[in-house]
Design a protein around this motif. Sequence first.
Motif, mmCIF file in Angstrom:
data_model
loop_
_atom_site.group_PDB
_atom_site.id
_atom_site.type_symbol
_atom_site.label_atom_id
_atom_site.label_comp_id
_atom_site.label_asym_id
_atom_site.label_seq_id
_atom_site.Cartn_x
_atom_site.Cartn_y
_atom_site.Cartn_z
ATOM 1 N N ALA A 21 3.885 -0.100 6.790
ATOM 2 C CA ALA A 21 2.580 0.417 6.380
ATOM 3 C C ALA A 21 1.521 -0.682 6.449
ATOM 4 O O ALA A 21 0.399 -0.456 6.920
ATOM 5 C CB ALA A 21 2.666 0.999 4.974
ATOM 6 N N ILE A 22 1.866 -1.879 5.990
ATOM 7 C CA ILE A 22 0.931 -3.004 6.008
ATOM 8 C C ILE A 22 0.436 -3.293 7.419
ATOM 9 O O ILE A 22 -0.735 -3.627 7.636
ATOM 10 C CB ILE A 22 1.596 -4.257 5.406
ATOM 11 C CG1 ILE A 22 1.814 -4.084 3.909
ATOM 12 C CG2 ILE A 22 0.775 -5.518 5.676
ATOM 13 C CD1 ILE A 22 2.660 -5.183 3.280
ATOM 14 N N ALA A 23 1.314 -3.140 8.396
ATOM 15 C CA ALA A 23 0.971 -3.492 9.774
ATOM 16 C C ALA A 23 0.086 -2.459 10.457
ATOM 17 O O ALA A 23 -0.440 -2.719 11.541
ATOM 18 C CB ALA A 23 2.246 -3.713 10.589
ATOM 19 N N CYS A 24 -0.076 -1.279 9.844
ATOM 20 C CA CYS A 24 -0.931 -0.243 10.434
ATOM 21 C C CYS A 24 -2.392 -0.454 10.048
ATOM 22 O O CYS A 24 -2.698 -1.091 9.048
ATOM 23 C CB CYS A 24 -0.466 1.143 9.985
ATOM 24 S SG CYS A 24 1.120 1.643 10.687
ATOM 25 N N ASP A 25 -3.276 0.107 10.840
ATOM 26 C CA ASP A 25 -4.711 -0.040 10.588
ATOM 27 C C ASP A 25 -5.164 0.735 9.358
ATOM 28 O O ASP A 25 -5.988 0.255 8.570
ATOM 29 C CB ASP A 25 -5.517 0.450 11.797
ATOM 30 C CG ASP A 25 -5.217 -0.329 13.062
ATOM 31 O OD1 ASP A 25 -4.740 -1.478 12.961
ATOM 32 O OD2 ASP A 25 -5.442 0.222 14.160
#
Length: 268
Positions: free
Chosen positions: A121-125
């Motif tokens: 989730a953190i890596a998504c925009d």
Amino acid sequence: MTMETVAEFGMVKLGFADGVAEVVLDAPKKLNVLNEQGLDDLSACLRAAGELDGVRALLLRGEGRGFCAGRDVSAVDPATDDVAGYLEGRMGPLMQLLSSFPAPTFCAVQGPCLGVGLGLAIACDVVYVADDAKLGSPFVNLGAVLDSGGHALFVERLGVHRTLDLIYTGELVSGAELVRGGVFSRSVPADELLDFTRRTIQKVAQGPTQALLASKRLVRRIEAEQLGLWDVLTVENEEQARLAAHDDYREGFRAFQEKRKPSFTGEA
């Protein structure tokens, strides 16, 4: 929008329709936990999604009642576990692959989102969460440390005291609370999450993709390099000048002047 599966990579499915790639973790009985092979499958799926002709947005989601409850430790022997190989060799590169995806990325989170699930989730925009999603750091129960970037996210958004409170107690908090704390973008009722996210991402996929990617690059630089106002202005000016040569830029101006809705192609 009818999403059709175009490829399968183990527990991960790839769908594509109307410019939107949909990557689905599909092991709902195990809350979509990921072992080493699962991370490799997800990486392969993301690479395939990035190569789709006409992809203009990506949605990452989990099937069933949970997004991803973390690493699959059901068969892990802690005495011989190659934890560095799992996290540094697989999870870190996977997060970078997702972060650098060549289109806007969205994540829909329902139920448990822990450990590597939180890292994804953190890596998504953009992250939309169900009101009752469960996130946090239960690692205290394993004698382990919060990983996959969780410290950075929580300290930046929640501050030192609340971060250590969550880590020390192992308390899980709701998606609604984390949105109120500024951790993620929006929370919606669980039964509306997927439809809401799909409607939003469909609009984004019809937008000026190159302009959106310019903002994505700039926001990532502000975060990574801690750029100040004048540096940001310089980069904005450079991106604007570059975009001026694109058809979508010209189409946007023409549509505004002609008082009609623009028709963007998203092409580079």
